[in-house]
Scaffold this motif. Structure first.
Motif, PDB file in Angstrom:
ATOM      1  N   LEU A 188       1.055  -1.291   0.433  1.00  0.00           N
ATOM      2  CA  LEU A 188      -0.293  -0.055  -0.299  1.00  0.00           C
ATOM      3  C   LEU A 188       0.920   1.035  -0.199  1.00  0.00           C
ATOM      4  O   LEU A 188       0.686   2.062  -0.024  1.00  0.00           O
ATOM      5  CB  LEU A 188      -0.897   0.030   1.407  1.00  0.00           C
ATOM      6  N   GLN A 189       1.826   1.032   0.330  1.00  0.00           N
ATOM      7  CA  GLN A 189       2.462   1.869   0.541  1.00  0.00           C
ATOM      8  C   GLN A 189       4.085   2.607  -0.038  1.00  0.00           C
ATOM      9  O   GLN A 189       4.008   3.853  -0.217  1.00  0.00           O
ATOM     10  CB  GLN A 189       3.754   1.667   2.011  1.00  0.00           C
ATOM     11  N   ASN A 190       3.639   1.650  -1.568  1.00  0.00           N
ATOM     12  CA  ASN A 190       4.960   1.466  -2.674  1.00  0.00           C
ATOM     13  C   ASN A 190       3.881   1.473  -3.926  1.00  0.00           C
ATOM     14  O   ASN A 190       4.221   0.465  -5.155  1.00  0.00           O
ATOM     15  CB  ASN A 190       5.575   0.598  -1.876  1.00  0.00           C
ATOM     16  N   ILE A 191       2.633   2.333  -3.848  1.00  0.00           N
ATOM     17  CA  ILE A 191       1.907   2.225  -4.737  1.00  0.00           C
ATOM     18  C   ILE A 191       2.451   2.416  -6.553  1.00  0.00           C
ATOM     19  O   ILE A 191       2.805   3.934  -5.655  1.00  0.00           O
ATOM     20  CB  ILE A 191       0.203   2.939  -4.390  1.00  0.00           C
ATOM     21  N   ASP A 192       2.651   2.431  -7.154  1.00  0.00           N
ATOM     22  CA  ASP A 192       2.505   2.780  -8.676  1.00  0.00           C
ATOM     23  C   ASP A 192       1.481   3.507  -9.074  1.00  0.00           C
ATOM     24  O   ASP A 192       1.058   2.863  -9.035  1.00  0.00           O
ATOM     25  CB  ASP A 192       3.282   1.675  -9.505  1.00  0.00           C
ATOM     26  N   SER A 193       2.399   4.508  -9.255  1.00  0.00           N
ATOM     27  CA  SER A 193       0.365   5.577 -10.189  1.00  0.00           C
ATOM     28  C   SER A 193       0.624   4.713 -11.711  1.00  0.00           C
ATOM     29  O   SER A 193      -0.502   5.107 -12.017  1.00  0.00           O
ATOM     30  CB  SER A 193       1.276   7.003 -10.744  1.00  0.00           C
ATOM     31  N   ARG A 226      -4.104   3.162 -15.713  1.00  0.00           N
ATOM     32  CA  ARG A 226      -4.954   1.436 -16.760  1.00  0.00           C
ATOM     33  C   ARG A 226      -5.278   1.064 -15.614  1.00  0.00           C
ATOM     34  O   ARG A 226      -6.067   0.478 -14.658  1.00  0.00           O
ATOM     35  CB  ARG A 226      -2.842   0.846 -16.391  1.00  0.00           C
ATOM     36  N   TYR A 227      -6.669   0.065 -16.804  1.00  0.00           N
ATOM     37  CA  TYR A 227      -7.118  -0.797 -16.119  1.00  0.00           C
ATOM     38  C   TYR A 227      -6.616  -1.980 -14.927  1.00  0.00           C
ATOM     39  O   TYR A 227      -5.646  -2.079 -16.107  1.00  0.00           O
ATOM     40  CB  TYR A 227      -8.137  -1.323 -16.863  1.00  0.00           C
ATOM     41  N   PRO A 228      -7.628  -2.533 -14.183  1.00  0.00           N
ATOM     42  CA  PRO A 228      -7.130  -3.631 -13.744  1.00  0.00           C
ATOM     43  C   PRO A 228      -6.651  -5.328 -14.370  1.00  0.00           C
ATOM     44  O   PRO A 228      -7.728  -4.765 -15.661  1.00  0.00           O
ATOM     45  CB  PRO A 228      -7.185  -3.598 -12.790  1.00  0.00           C
ATOM     46  N   GLU A 229      -5.849  -6.107 -14.229  1.00  0.00           N
ATOM     47  CA  GLU A 229      -5.858  -6.882 -15.418  1.00  0.00           C
ATOM     48  C   GLU A 229      -7.284  -8.013 -14.613  1.00  0.00           C
ATOM     49  O   GLU A 229      -7.322  -7.886 -13.368  1.00  0.00           O
ATOM     50  CB  GLU A 229      -4.927  -8.026 -14.012  1.00  0.00           C
ATOM     51  N   PRO A 230      -7.984  -8.296 -15.861  1.00  0.00           N
ATOM     52  CA  PRO A 230      -9.735  -8.442 -15.529  1.00  0.00           C
ATOM     53  C   PRO A 230     -10.147  -9.472 -14.667  1.00  0.00           C
ATOM     54  O   PRO A 230     -11.092  -9.550 -13.980  1.00  0.00           O
ATOM     55  CB  PRO A 230     -10.685  -8.497 -16.764  1.00  0.00           C
ATOM     56  N   SER A 231      -9.477 -10.503 -14.361  1.00  0.00           N
ATOM     57  CA  SER A 231      -9.844 -12.133 -13.778  1.00  0.00           C
ATOM     58  C   SER A 231      -8.705 -12.167 -11.980  1.00  0.00           C
ATOM     59  O   SER A 231      -9.142 -12.665 -11.591  1.00  0.00           O
ATOM     60  CB  SER A 231      -9.432 -12.816 -14.536  1.00  0.00           C
ATOM     61  N   TYR A 242     -13.802  -5.332 -14.876  1.00  0.00           N
ATOM     62  CA  TYR A 242     -12.577  -5.112 -14.315  1.00  0.00           C
ATOM     63  C   TYR A 242     -13.302  -4.268 -12.341  1.00  0.00           C
ATOM     64  O   TYR A 242     -13.565  -3.535 -12.139  1.00  0.00           O
ATOM     65  CB  TYR A 242     -12.064  -4.072 -14.273  1.00  0.00           C
ATOM     66  N   ASN A 243     -13.780  -6.288 -11.769  1.00  0.00           N
ATOM     67  CA  ASN A 243     -14.719  -5.854 -11.087  1.00  0.00           C
ATOM     68  C   ASN A 243     -13.140  -5.873  -9.426  1.00  0.00           C
ATOM     69  O   ASN A 243     -13.516  -5.417  -8.763  1.00  0.00           O
ATOM     70  CB  ASN A 243     -15.172  -7.403 -10.332  1.00  0.00           C
ATOM     71  N   ILE A 244     -11.722  -6.413 -10.100  1.00  0.00           N
ATOM     72  CA  ILE A 244     -11.179  -6.137  -8.676  1.00  0.00           C
ATOM     73  C   ILE A 244      -9.447  -5.548  -9.119  1.00  0.00           C
ATOM     74  O   ILE A 244     -10.113  -5.380 -10.391  1.00  0.00           O
ATOM     75  CB  ILE A 244     -10.071  -8.053  -8.410  1.00  0.00           C
ATOM     76  N   ASP A 245      -9.872  -4.098  -8.242  1.00  0.00           N
ATOM     77  CA  ASP A 245      -9.172  -2.783  -8.697  1.00  0.00           C
ATOM     78  C   ASP A 245      -7.840  -3.290  -8.741  1.00  0.00           C
ATOM     79  O   ASP A 245      -7.555  -4.135  -7.244  1.00  0.00           O
ATOM     80  CB  ASP A 245      -8.823  -1.499  -8.016  1.00  0.00           C
TER      81      ASP A 245
END
Length: 352
Positions: free
Chosen positions: A47-52, A57-62, A240-243
């Motif tokens: 969480l502390q090292n999130i890449d912008s 971009r959209y997440p991997e869909p599955s 894209y239900n999972i961020d």
């Protein structure tokens, strides 16, 4: 006023979640079965090292990264796993895929009341079959009901009991519809039903990171089932239900079994002590394999204790419905939180 909604939506009541006090409020919160300990340090580091770039971009869909990690932990192939925005989303996906008017949704009562709401949304026929007083599962009645979807929570909420393995096996072998085994609280018991997934293609086991992994605010859950069953569920889930952030944090959390197990061990020890303390105050306590207790006050005046504890800054759960209106569901907190609860109850018992 213009009526915009389907008739079944107009007729249904909304699901009522546990009270959520504002952040910073000095409340002892023992009403939503949240884990009292922080998430894994490995998860917090992500969480502390999130890449912008994860946000752009959209997440991997599955949720592929999480599926791979869960696969290693559970010993099942990654294509047997579906990831959801909390396990509640997966329950909704199952209902959307399998239930409709003229089809039945079956579950024992009392249990997780969201099932009723989801079934009402699809205008499916609802069959609620009462548990016995000792919470033995009414297996034959559930089989006879012939549901397109049958829900079983194990450990169950709000009773905390584990459904016998032979009862689940019988349901799986004799039901023609989908058997959903909701294992939201599985981290707090020694039993699980994962083996049934490999034996029966109509069974799906649902789990969450909200309880054992201290990630209720993240909203990440998953289901395990034969790919033949998952194929239909993937058709109706959101694209894209999972961020991306949830997927990355969840991957780190589920990979850190040592930390999760250490927190669970503390909760189990606290559960035993709180149950003993409440029994000494005259409460009837049901044996629990979850992170909460079902407690009946000596005078069965559960609503009084709920209201008075709320005034004192302690939230517990009260269900004003038949079979539960004389009982309280109490989440296991830290030992300090549990002691504050016990002291408040002693005061109320002495001054009533």
């Amino acid at each position: 006023m213009t009526n915009y909604f389907r008739s079944n939506v107009n007729a249904m009541a909304s699901y009522v979640p546990g009270e959520q006090p504002q952040r910073g409020t000095q409340i002892i919160k023992l009403n939503s079965n949240e884990n009292p300990y922080p998430p894994s340090p490995a998860a917090l580091a992500v969480l502390q090292n999130i890449d912008s770039e994860w946000l752009r971009r959209y997440p991997e869909p599955s949720g592929g990264e999480f599926r791979e990690a869960a696969s290693k932990v559970l010993g099942v192939p990654s294509d047997w796993i579906i990831v959801g925005n909390g396990s509640d989303e997966l329950l909704s996906v199952i209902i959307r895929a399998c239930a409709e008017p003229g089809k039945k949704v079956v579950y024992p009562m009392p249990t997780y009341v969201l099932y009723r709401t989801l079934a009402e949304m699809q205008a499916a026929e609802i069959v609620e079959i009462p548990y016995s007083d000792d919470y033995n599962l009414p297996v034959e009645k559930m089989i006879a009901a012939n549901g397109s979807v049958t829900f079983i929570v194990s450990p169950n909420s709000p009773s905390g009991h584990v459904v016998a393995a032979n009862d689940l096996q019988k349901l799986a072998s004799e039901l023609s519809g989908v058997l959903v085994i909701d294992e939201a609280y599985v981290d707090f018991t020694e039993d699980n039903a994962l083996a049934l997934v490999k034996e029966y293609e109509n069974v799906i086991v649902i789990r969450t990171l909200s309880k054992g992994y201290s990630l209720a605010g993240l909203r990440l859950g998953f289901g395990v089932a034969n790919p033949k069953l998952l194929q239909g569920l993937f058709k109706v889930k959101d694209s894209y239900n999972i961020d991306a952030i949830a997927c990355a944090i969840g991957t780190a959390a589920i990979s850190d079994q040592v930390y999760k197990n250490a927190c669970v061990a503390k909760i189990k020890a606290s559960r035993t002590k709180l149950a003993t303390d409440l029994k000494q105050l005259g409460f009837h306590i049901w044996d629990s394999q979850s992170n909460f207790l079902l407690a009946q006050p000596p005078q069965r005046n559960a609503e009084y204790f709920y209201q008075e504890l709320k005034k004192a800054g302690i939230l517990i759960r009260y269900f004003k419905q038949p079979g539960l209106d004389d009982k309280l569901r109490i989440t296991i907190g830290t030992d300090e939180q549990n002691q504050a609860l016990v002291e408040a109850l002693i005061y109320l018992l002495e001054t009533r």
